[in-house]
Structure formats: structure tokens, C-alpha cells
Design an enzyme around this catalytic site. Structure first.
Site, PDB file in Angstrom:
ATOM      1  N   CYS A 407       0.802  -1.209   0.000  1.00  0.00           N
ATOM      2  CA  CYS A 407       0.000   0.000   0.000  1.00  0.00           C
ATOM      3  C   CYS A 407       0.843   1.272   0.000  1.00  0.00           C
ATOM      4  O   CYS A 407       0.546   2.225  -0.720  1.00  0.00           O
ATOM      5  CB  CYS A 407      -0.961  -0.007   1.170  1.00  0.00           C
ATOM      6  SG  CYS A 407      -0.129  -0.231   2.749  1.00  0.00           S
ATOM      7  N   HIS A 451      -2.506   0.640   6.897  1.00  0.00           N
ATOM      8  CA  HIS A 451      -2.728   0.858   5.472  1.00  0.00           C
ATOM      9  C   HIS A 451      -2.388   2.310   5.146  1.00  0.00           C
ATOM     10  O   HIS A 451      -2.293   3.153   6.030  1.00  0.00           O
ATOM     11  CB  HIS A 451      -4.199   0.571   5.158  1.00  0.00           C
ATOM     12  CG  HIS A 451      -4.500   0.480   3.705  1.00  0.00           C
ATOM     13  ND1 HIS A 451      -3.816  -0.377   2.859  1.00  0.00           N
ATOM     14  CD2 HIS A 451      -5.402   1.129   2.927  1.00  0.00           C
ATOM     15  CE1 HIS A 451      -4.284  -0.237   1.633  1.00  0.00           C
ATOM     16  NE2 HIS A 451      -5.263   0.670   1.643  1.00  0.00           N
ATOM     17  N   ASP A 467      -8.177   4.647  -3.214  1.00  0.00           N
ATOM     18  CA  ASP A 467      -7.213   3.667  -2.721  1.00  0.00           C
ATOM     19  C   ASP A 467      -6.602   2.934  -3.907  1.00  0.00           C
ATOM     20  O   ASP A 467      -7.219   2.030  -4.471  1.00  0.00           O
ATOM     21  CB  ASP A 467      -7.910   2.683  -1.786  1.00  0.00           C
ATOM     22  CG  ASP A 467      -6.909   1.776  -1.109  1.00  0.00           C
ATOM     23  OD1 ASP A 467      -5.699   1.894  -1.407  1.00  0.00           O
ATOM     24  OD2 ASP A 467      -7.336   0.953  -0.280  1.00  0.00           O
TER      25      ASP A 467
END
Lengths: 661, 305
Positions: A407, A451, A467
Site C-alpha cells: 500500500c 494501510h 485507494d
């Protein structure tokens, strides 16, 4: 009884048992040589008791202390700080055995033991630890009881029974105090031992950082929703934003610390939930966008994150109401927006070129963002926790060469590209998802749920979150890290005993969930029962109440209870006034000033004889008073207060004046 | 009258040298109509003391040497057939004396012991269906030897309780023993002793004892003492009401001997060791010999005022 009463065998035995029980929970953080130290000290003390060894002399004790200090310095690197101090405490607790000669020493050791039991809570405050601590407390009480027994008492169980009874009797009082006693804030904040142990989010992100973190299954926080639990894919727990990029590392901009709440407007449905956060050693709190909470829980900073004044160094409960569809800084350009466009002066030429190309192709921000996301989706990017190390132009290398990362890589690269294309953007760090515990209907978020994602700003629409990781590994978002890594055996492979590794065993999973649930209840209702929550409960019972009134009520109730007990025990209404006794007490006080004190079992006549011997010059007055007292009290002579008073004042005149001895 | 009591004490003290305190306690015991148990090694003057007391108080004296083959009849007496009158005639035993010395009481069997103890308690004996009163006054001085306990039957606690006091004479001081060695033999002195009190005077003195004043404050002290034995953990059991009555009676007699008509706490303290010592046991040692240290504790810790 000699002036230095020894320590009975039973007390010594129980003291050693108690010591073991006290030290055991500390073993997790104690250096191993402490076990040897305890064994040595205990063995030595037992040999002393059997008269096979002597007490160490001053030199030996000094040497031992120096040795322990050196050991702590070697194993901990310092003598200050909570960790080293607790080792030092346990070491003194152990070494005190060697100079435990009298009952008083044993008492000191026992009280030190109680303190050690309390310090264990600094390291572990779960339900098991709390239940366990009943054992050392009972053992310490038993030692305390045993200390009062005669040295000839043989059986070790009667003191245990008594101590157990005492502990049981203390439980109602404990519950009462638990419910009513006001929780005072700490006078100072200790640097928590967990500072280095707890892997939390850090305030900067270098993609290698989070690879470490993701593998830790430690609990970050638990959230329980009042209504439906939202879908996993919507749970983006914001902790902080990272706006500054120096080419390798994302960090917080100084502007983010300005405590000016940004402008936003509520829209859509709200979500109500409460969070029990584990100690993180950091100041920020976790909320879903856009969160709202009571002022005393924290403040909203200018990047929508919530922050406390002090680091969270013990479990913290707070209530949040979130508006997921709220518009954030949509109406006007945010004052710190140029931070969201900052890029390093040089480096990453290929990404800059790509951004310029995209910008030419898609003049609309939304279209450009969509194109970048699509790029991540279409091109062969791989989600992995073991990315290759990146060189100087890290963004370029990631986007065009390696294409392997997690991420942080995706969020960082995307933010970079958006900024290069002139769209204000920033990285948001926090947690994503969490595991639903069906027994308790709450979500547990662990460290491996950490994250990073991206938000970008558009005039008229404000900040929007996207995202990029979702495009690469949608299962990471929808099912969690475990699914995303199923191809790769990286998940928790450094923790072979973590129950999280064995989720496919249904019964084990069920057991784990129930256990988590129990722990959650403990956190929520026991550890979390303070401040607001306590006040709320008490207000439910007693109507309006604030801390002052509670304190007054508490002190008042305590005084009332003690007063009633005193009345019941002393029964002043049964005491008849006794003028003779009062006069005699004055007589005693007068003579006490001249160092003649009556023993409890000494009668008036023998006391007067002794006093007359010690104060021969006043013998006559002393004997007159004593005779007068005896006549009235025992011989049935007429009760005359004046005669006593007269005799007493004669004596007072005869004695040299003295206020006290 | 009281000077006569002092004369009695003096007279006994001339025979039993250096034991003023014990002699005074023994006389106290007799004035309070109690029976006395003397516990000591052989040859310490137990018999001499009893004999001397009998002489000065003008009492008839009988000595029963307790042995393992002693039968109750040997104590109480038996009926013997008289050929001349053709009837059974009762021959009274040694118990029908005013002062009975039961020597080495623990050597006899419990059966014989209880014959004596019943007589002590009841003041009368029942033999072959006929109840015969014992003389008035009636004292028993029992002795026992705490060492060489082989073949003896120790008195149980219930029977110890019937003795008002237990005394121990102890070794004489050196000066007293020197006087003893230089002086006449005790056996020669005893018959020469004159009786100082007659029965009527003794009875009057005994009747005075209950009239000695015990004020509320003093009764409170006695109650505190008794209560302490019942509530404190180191006592195996507490004192009975009989013991508290005995304590007060002895304290009164002691006060009378001290020529006072009221009791003060010091009187109670003076008689406390001999009155309650044989009635108390330590919890740690319930079969032990007695409560010497417990009595010291009572004297030290129980508030006297």
C-alpha cells in the site's frame, strides 16, 4: 518475646512462595539472570534459616548491589526508564531477602511485594493478568498472617485459609471502590515500556517501514458500532496524513500541526461507534472520515485527523460520530493547499514525464485520477510484502521497473503522480478493515491492518479519498491481508504460535473469538471504566452529578461509615461519666511528665508507691492522692470530686513545673 | 482479732522459715473456706505447713498418706460388727478431722481421689446409706509431687478446679535455710506450738470475709480479668464462674489479712497466680502443667483501673 523477633518458618515459606508468584508475570521482560539471582538469594536465606549460613556482611551486600546494577546496565543499556527501573525493583525485592532479619524487614519485603504486583500492570493489564495477581496478593497476605504466628506453628494452611478469607471479604469493598472511586488523571506521564514494543503507525513512511508492521498481529484497537457494521471496504480508519515528500520518505508537514479545524459540512447518514484503543505511545486517534467527538477526547487538526494532548499510554475509550459522505473543504481553497503540491526539486524524471503526458490527455482531474487507477489495475502490478529494494529514483523504479510493492508504494507513487500533474494530493496513513467478532459485534483492528491511501483535492468538491491498492489487490481491501498474501507465505510466518495462523480450524477460531470477546468486555467495562463512562453510569443512578459532588459524597460516606463503626465499637452512650477515673488520668499525665508511667496492669496503690520512690520529695502528696482515690473508689468512701482535685493540685504545686518531659 | 491473725502468721513463720508469702496465701485460703493444693518436691515443708496451720488454728489434724492401694473406705471409715452390742458400729475414717492433709494425692487411684474430692465439695459423706456431716470447719490440704510421676494418677482439670488455690513452696532462701539448719528439729517444734484461735474466733473471721467490701470498680477489674481469659487467643479455655467467685473470695480474705475492709486491685493481683494458675492452660500446650506465663500476661496487660 525478644526485641528482635525472628521470622517464623511458615512466614518464610510463604514469603518465598509469594516472591515466586510476584516475579513470574515479570519474567516476560526480565533478563534471565534474575532467575538465578532469586534462586541464589532464596537458597541463601533458607540456609540462614537452617543456621547453615550467615547473613552477608556489608561488603558482600554492596558487591551484590554493584553486580546487579552492572547486570542491568549490560542487559538494558541504561539504569533509567521504566523497563530498567522495574528490573531494579525486582532485583531489590529479591536481594532484600538477604537482609531480612526481623519481622520488620519481612514486613518491608511484603509491602515491596505488593508494589511489584502493581507494577506488573504496567506491562500487562489483561483479564488473565488481573486474575493472576490474586495469587501473589493472597500469598503475600498469607505471609503477613504467618508472620504473626508463633515460631512453633507447624501447619502452613491456617494462614492461607485466613488470607483467602480476607481476600474474599475484600471483594465487595473492591467492587464498591471500583464503581465509585473517582479516577484521577496521572500526575505525570511515564514513558511506557511499550514504546519500542508496540508497533504502531509512525509519523513517517518509508515503504520499508510498513512491511515490518504488517506482520504484527498485535491489537491496535477495537471498534463497536451502534448500528450495522459497515462493509469492510468502507472502513478506512484515518490516523494521520503525510504531505511532505523528500524523494524517499513521506512525513507530516509542519502545517498539519496547526490546531485549526478545517471547514466541512455534514451530509448523508452518520455512523456512531466507540473505540477502545490500545496504548500506542502516539497522540493521534483513529476515526472514520469525517469524525466528530467530545472536545475532551481530542481535537481535530487541520488535516481531519484527531489528536490528543498527551500520547495514548494506556487503553483509551472514546466515542465517535462519523459522516462518511461529508464534503471536506469543498467551498473554499484550503489555506495549506500548496503543501499538497510539494515535490522534491529533482529526481524521478520518468514519472514527471508520465504525469505531464496524462495531464495533456486528461485535463479533468477526475479523469486523470481514474486513468492512474486504471493504470494500476491493468498493468502487471503485484501486491507483496516483500518488495525489491528501490534505488535513488524510487518512484520511477517502482512505477516502471519493479512494479512490486504494498500500500505504501502505491499510495506514495499515486500521490507523486497526481502532484506532478498539478492535482493537490496527500497520503493518508491509518488502518483499513478489521476483523468482525460475531460474538460481540465489534471489529478488531490489528497492526497488520495498517494501510496507506490517497486523497486529492478538487475545487468545489473538496478532498476525496481513493485507494490505489484496491486496484492492484482488491482482496486486500475486501478480505484482508491474509487473502491478499495467500500466494505468498509471508503472513505471520514469523509468529508460528499466533492463533491467527490457524483460522481454518473452526473450533480454534471459535475459541479465539470468544476469548477476544472476553478481553473486549474487560477492556470496555473494566479498564475503560473511567472518566466520562464512570460519570455517566453514576449519573444514571443518582441523577445529576459532577466530580466535586462525587468527591464530597465519597468523603462524606466514608466519614459516615467510619463514624458509625466507631460509635458501634466504642458505645459512648454506655460509658458513664467517671470523675474518679478522670482525676486519676490527670494524675497519671502529671506524673508521666516527670517520667513516671503507669503500666496497664498496675493498680493505683502500687503505682503510687513506685512514683513515691521515684519522686521522694513529693511522696507525701502522691500518697495522699492515691489514698484519697482508693478511699473513694474501693472503700466506699463518699465520692468527692473536690477532694481529689485538691489532692491533685497539691501535688501539682509540689512538683517542678513541666509542660512535657 | 486481726492481731491474732498476725500472731498466727508469726507463729507459723517460726516453724516454716522464709515462706511468709506462701504462709499468708495458705491462711488466706483457709479464711476463704477453700481447700489448698500444695505442689512441690518432697521435703520442702508441705507437711510442716499443714501441721503448723492446724496447730495455730486449733484444729484437729489427720494425715492420710495416699497410696495406690488406698480404698475409699480407708478415707471415709467403715462399719465394724460389735460383738458385745450385736450391731454394726461406724468407725469414722481420717476424713472426720477439721484439717485433713491428703499427702501425695496423685498416688491414689481415681476412685479414692474422688471419695476425698466429693467430701470436700459436699461437706458431708454418705456411707452405707447414712449421711454423716463432716466437722465444721473442714479444710483439706492436698499435696502432690510434680516429679517422679510414674504410677500416679494426675488430678483432672475438673478436680483441680475444686481447690481454691494451688501453691508451690519452693526452695528456702539461704539465710532461712541456715536458720533451719542451726535451729531445732521441726518435729520438736510442732508439738510446742500453741493454738491461737479457737473455733468460734475462726468462724467469726470466716464470716467476715464475705463482708469485705468489693466496689463496682473492683468487680469490673475481676470481670476484665475473666473476660480476657475467655477472649484472648492464647488461652486454651477461659475461667469458669466458680473461678471468678474463688478469685473474689480469695481477694477478700487477702484484704482481711491486710487489715483492710475493702478490696483493691492489688489484693486480686496478689492471689491471682495461686487462684487461677491451676485453672488455665495455654492454647499451644493444653495438656501442660499450668498457666504461669498466662497469669503473668494477665497481671501485665489487663488494665487494673
Amino acid at each position: 518475646m525478644s526485641s528482635l523477633p525472628g521470622i517464623p518458618r511458615i512466614a518464610l515459606t510463604w514469603l518465598l512462595v509469594a516472591q515466586v508468584l510476584v516475579i513470574v508475570p515479570h519474567l516476560v521482560h526480565l533478563p534471565l539472570w534474575m532467575i538465578a539471582l532469586w534462586l541464589g538469594a532464596a537458597g541463601w536465606r533458607v540456609q540462614i534459616f537452617r543456621m547453615r549460613a550467615r547473613y552477608p556482611n556489608g561488603w558482600a551486600k554492596g558487591g551484590l548491589v554493584l553486580l546487579v546494577l552492572a547486570g542491568i546496565l549490560l542487559s538494558r543499556g541504561t539504569l533509567v526508564g521504566l523497563d530498567a527501573a522495574s528490573v531494579l525493583l525486582i532485583a531489590t525485592f529479591t536481594l532484600k531477602l538477604l537482609e531480612m532479619r526481623t519481622r520488620r524487614d519481612a514486613l518491608v519485603l511484603i509491602f515491596l511485594g505488593f508494589f511489584c504486583v502493581v507494577t506488573a500492570y504496567l506491562f500487562e493489564d489483561g483479564i488473565l493478568a488481573a486474575l493472576y495477581s490474586l495469587l501473589p496478593v493472597t500469598a503475600l497476605l498469607t505471609a503477613l498472617v504467618g508472620l504473626q504466628h508463633s515460631g512453633f506453628a507447624e501447619r502452613p494452611w491456617p494462614p492461607l485459609r485466613l488470607a483467602g478469607g480476607l481476600v474474599l471479604q475484600a471483594i465487595p469493598l473492591m467492587l464498591l471502590l471500583f464503581v465509585f472511586f473517582p479516577r484521577m488523571g496521572p500526575l505525570w506521564s511515564l514513558p511506557m515500556p511499550s514504546d519500542k514494543g508496540v508497533t504502531g503507525l509512525s509519523d513517517s513512511m518509508e515503504p520499508a517501514d510498513i512491511a515490518e508492521l504488517s506482520r504484527s498481529s498485535a491489537l491496535a484497537f477495537r471498534a463497536s458500532f451502534e448500528g450495522e457494521v459497515p462493509a469492510r471496504g468502507q472502513l478506512y480508519w484515518r490516523a494521520l496524513t503525510l504531505e511532505r515528500f523528500d524523494g524517499r520518505r513521506w512525513s507530516q508537514s509542519s502545517y498539519a500541526d496547526v490546531p485549526v479545524a478545517p471547514q466541512w459540512s455534514k451530509a448523508g447518514e452518520s455512523l456512531d461507534y466507540s473505540i477502545i484503543m490500545q496504548p500506542s505511545g502516539k497522540r493521534w486517534l483513529y476515526v472514520l472520515d469525517v469524525g466528530e467527538m467530545a472536545q475532551d477526547s481530542g481535537r481535530m487538526m487541520n488535516d481531519f485527523r484527531w489528536q490528543r494532548l498527551r500520547p495514548v499510554d494506556r487503553p483509551l475509550l472514546y466515542q465517535v460520530r462519523s459522516w462518511p459522505e461529508a464534503a471536506r473543504e469543498a467551498s473554499a481553497e484550503p489555506p495549506g493547499l500548496r503543501q499538497a503540491l510539494q515535490l522534491p526539486e529533482q529526481g524521478d524524471p520518468r514519472s514527471h514525464a508520465w504525469a505531464a503526458e496524462l495531464k495533456a490527455k486528461y485535463p479533468q482531474s477526475d479523469a486523470l485520477v481514474a486513468a492512474v487507477l486504471q493504470h494500476f489495475n491493468r498493468e502487471p502490478y503485484v501486491y507483496t510484502l516483500r518488495p525489491q529494494p528501490l534505488g535513488r529514483d524510487s518512484i520511477d523504479e517502482f512505477l516502471f521497473d519493479t512494479r512490486r510493492g504494498f500500500c505504501a508504494h502505491y499510495a506514495g507513487a499515486m500521490t507523486f503522480v497526481l502532484r506532478a500533474a498539478g492535482i493537490p494530493a496527500r497520503v493518508v496513513a491509518g488502518y483499513q478493515g478489521g476483523e468482525l467478532n460475531p460474538n460481540g459485534n465489534y471489529i478488531q483492528v490489528r497492526q497488520f491492518d495498517a494501510h496507506a491511501w490517497v486523497e486529492y483535492w478538487q475545487p468545489g468538491r473538496g478532498w476525496r479519498s481513493i485507494d490505489p491498492t484496491f486496484q492492484v489487490a482488491p482482496e486486500r481491501i475486501e478480505q484482508g491481508l491474509e487473502e491478499a498474501l495467500s500466494a505468498e507465505d509471508g503472513f505471520l510466518d514469523d509468529q508460528p504460535f499466533s492463533p491467527l495462523r490457524y483460522r481454518e480450524l473452526a473450533w480454534l477460531n471459535q475459541l479465539r473469538m470468544s476469548w477476544e470477546n472476553l478481553n473486549y468486555g474487560w477492556q470496555r467495562w473494566v479498564l475503560g471504566y473511567q472518566g466520562e463512562q464512570q460519570l455517566k453510569l453514576l449519573q444514571n443512578w443518582f441523577g445529576s452529578l459532577d466530580w466535586q459532588r462525587l468527591a464530597i459524597a465519597l468523603v462524606g460516606t466514608g466519614a459516615l461509615v467510619i463514624g458509625l463503626l466507631a460509635l458501634w465499637l466504642l458505645k459512648p452512650w454506655q460509658q458513664r461519666p467517671d470523675p474518679q477515673r478522670q482525676a486519676f488520668r490527670k494524675f497519671e499525665r502529671l506524673l508521666a511528665r516527670h517520667d513516671v508511667r503507669r503500666e496497664a496492669g498496675e493498680g493505683a496503690r502500687s503505682f503510687a508507691l513506685r512514683a513515691a520512690r521515684q519522686l521522694p520529695e513529693q511522696a507525701e502528696q502522691i500518697e495522699t492522692f492515691a489514698r484519697c482515690f482508693e478511699q473513694q473508689r474501693y472503700a466506699g468512701g463518699p465520692a468527692s470530686r473536690d477532694a481529689l482535685r485538691q489532692a491533685l493540685s497539691d501535688l501539682r504545686r509540689a512538683l517542678p513545673w513541666r509542660l512535657s518531659r | 482479732m486481726r492481731t491474732k491473725l498476725d500472731a498466727c502468721l508469726d507463729s507459723v513463720n517460726q516453724v516454716l522459715l522464709g515462706k511468709e508469702a506462701q504462709v499468708r496465701l495458705a491462711l488466706t485460703c483457709l479464711l476463704a473456706r477453700g481447700h489448698l493444693l500444695i505442689e512441690d518436691l518432697p521435703g520442702m515443708g508441705k507437711t510442716t505447713l499443714s501441721h503448723a496451720l492446724a496447730r495455730v488454728l486449733g484444729l484437729s489434724f489427720q494425715r492420710i498418706q495416699f497410696t495406690s492401694d488406698l480404698l475409699p473406705g480407708d478415707i471415709l471409715g467403715t462399719s465394724v460388727f460389735d460383738k458385745d452390742s450385736g450391731q454394726f458400729v461406724f468407725h469414722p475414717g481420717p476424713i472426720f478431722a477439721e484439717l485433713v492433709l491428703a499427702d501425695e494425692i496423685n498416688r491414689a487411684t481415681p476412685k479414692s481421689q474422688s471419695a476425698l474430692l466429693e467430701a470436700m465439695e459436699e461437706g458431708q459423706v454418705t456411707i452405707e446409706g447414712a449421711t454423716r456431716p463432716l466437722p465444721e470447719p473442714f479444710f483439706v490440704i492436698a499435696t502432690q509431687n510434680p516429679v517422679s510421676s510414674g504410677g500416679t494418677f494426675a488430678l483432672p482439670e475438673s478436680q483441680l478446679d475444686r481447690f481454691l488455690m494451688r501453691l508451690s513452696l519452693g526452695y528456702p532462701a539461704q539465710a532461712a535455710e541456715r536458720a533451719l539448719l542451726l535451729g531445732d528439729a521441726r518435729r520438736d517444734l510442732l508439738p510446742r506450738m500453741e493454738s491461737i484461735l479457737d473455733h468460734a474466733e475462726l468462724a467469726r473471721l470466716q464470716a467476715q470475709v464475705p463482708k469485705v467490701r468489693a466496689s463496682d470498680a473492683l468487680i469490673d477489674y475481676v470481670l476484665r480479668l475473666v473476660e480476657a481469659t475467655r477472649s484472648q487467643p492464647q488461652f486454651a479455655w477461659g475461667l469458669s464462674p466458680r473461678a471468678s467467685l474463688a478469685l473474689l473470695a480469695a481477694a477478700r480474705a487477702w484484704a482481711l489479712l491486710a487489715e483492710r475492709d475493702y478490696v483493691i486491685p492489688e489484693d486480686v493481683q496478689a492471689v491471682l497466680p495461686s487462684v487461677v494458675g491451676h485453672r488455665l492452660r495455654e492454647r499451644a500446650d493444653p495438656t501442660g502443667h499450668g498457666g504461669g506465663s498466662l497469669v503473668q500476661w494477665l497481671l501485665r496487660e489487663v488494665p487494673a483501673l
